[in-house]
Design an enzyme around this catalytic site. Structure first.
Site, mmCIF file in Angstrom:
data_model
loop_
_atom_site.group_PDB
_atom_site.id
_atom_site.type_symbol
_atom_site.label_atom_id
_atom_site.label_comp_id
_atom_site.label_asym_id
_atom_site.label_seq_id
_atom_site.Cartn_x
_atom_site.Cartn_y
_atom_site.Cartn_z
ATOM 1 N N CYS A 117 0.891 -0.952 0.154
ATOM 2 C CA CYS A 117 0.164 0.119 -0.003
ATOM 3 C C CYS A 117 0.858 0.799 -0.061
ATOM 4 O O CYS A 117 1.725 1.339 0.897
ATOM 5 C CB CYS A 117 -0.843 -0.192 1.672
ATOM 6 S SG CYS A 117 -1.942 1.534 1.583
ATOM 7 N N CYS A 120 -0.753 4.426 2.150
ATOM 8 C CA CYS A 120 -0.456 4.169 3.640
ATOM 9 C C CYS A 120 -0.193 2.629 4.018
ATOM 10 O O CYS A 120 0.827 2.228 3.940
ATOM 11 C CB CYS A 120 -1.719 4.679 4.316
ATOM 12 S SG CYS A 120 -3.829 3.797 3.732
ATOM 13 N N SER A 121 -1.306 2.339 5.307
ATOM 14 C CA SER A 121 -1.219 0.820 5.115
ATOM 15 C C SER A 121 -2.710 0.396 5.435
ATOM 16 O O SER A 121 -2.614 -0.714 6.080
ATOM 17 C CB SER A 121 -0.487 0.592 6.680
ATOM 18 O OG SER A 121 -1.410 1.131 7.545
ATOM 19 N N CYS A 122 -2.754 -0.347 3.710
ATOM 20 C CA CYS A 122 -4.217 -0.307 3.707
ATOM 21 C C CYS A 122 -4.173 -2.346 3.285
ATOM 22 O O CYS A 122 -3.417 -3.361 3.371
ATOM 23 C CB CYS A 122 -5.113 -0.064 2.613
ATOM 24 S SG CYS A 122 -5.582 1.344 2.642
#
Length: 215
Positions: A117, A120-122
């Site tokens: 991702c 961000c950190s999906c």
């Protein structure tokens, strides 16, 4: 959006240290908040650690591993998972955070998939549990797209030079899960046995499923 490893993305190199201790980082802020709550008697550290451990090792990864194992043993389910993972997940009554829309990408001879991702950190929490720190690091988010082979090699996965690497960029709209190749030597294994070979990292694409011959 998928990228092959020939693309050159204009990201700054963040260095090789996956542990980032900048005071403004989310990890540092969360740790500071946890410490404050514990000091004030509003939170119990043991319960926090137990909850995190449950998400890291039980709730998430094992659900994804069971899904992969069933796909290995059921060709019809495998195809449905690749064409409409949302329907399969709904039928199995898998619920939780960040699985509103899931796409499954299958590894096969000559093709290896990796998930990142970049913004961000999906991450599909309900299937994989909490994302590892390295998945959220700026270095992985940048370099996995720009130089995936190098990143995989540093993480212990050396791919043949003729293997195509496909990088899938998760977002708030779509999250990805890698369906690793079934290890050789597992003919006749039950889905429950096969699930023990499927680790979190193999469903992100930075590792392979465990070989039954591995120690």
């Amino acid at each position: 959006m998928d990228h092959d490893d020939s693309h050159n993305h204009n990201y700054e190199h963040e260095g090789h240290d996956h542990d980032h201790h900048d005071a403004s980082s989310p990890q540092v802020r969360v740790e500071a908040l946890e410490e404050l709550l514990v000091q004030k008697g509003l939170a119990d550290r043991a319960r926090i650690d137990a909850t995190i451990g449950r998400y890291e090792h039980d709730i998430g990864p094992m659900i994804g591993a069971q899904l992969v194992a069933h796909a290995w043993t059921d060709p019809v389910l495998r195809q449905r998972l690749l064409t409409d993972a949302d329907a399969v997940v709904a039928e199995l009554d898998v619920r939780g955070a960040e699985i509103e829309h899931i796409e499954v990408k299958a590894n096969e001879p000559g093709v290896h998939n990796v998930v990142v991702c970049t913004l961000c950190s999906c991450y599909p929490w309900a299937l994989l549990g909490l994302p590892p720190n390295w998945y959220k690091s700026p270095e992985y988010r940048a370099r996995a797209v720009r130089e995936p082979r190098a990143v995989l090699a540093e993480m212990g996965l050396e791919l043949d030079t003729d293997t195509e690497v496909r990088v899938w960029d998760s977002s708030s709209e779509t999250r990805f899960l890698v369906l690793p190749e079934r290890p050789a030597g597992t003919q006749g294994w039950s889905a429950a046995q096969l699930a023990t070979l499927v680790g979190r990292d193999s469903m992100i694409g930075v590792a392979l499923a465990t070989s039954p011959q591995a120690d």
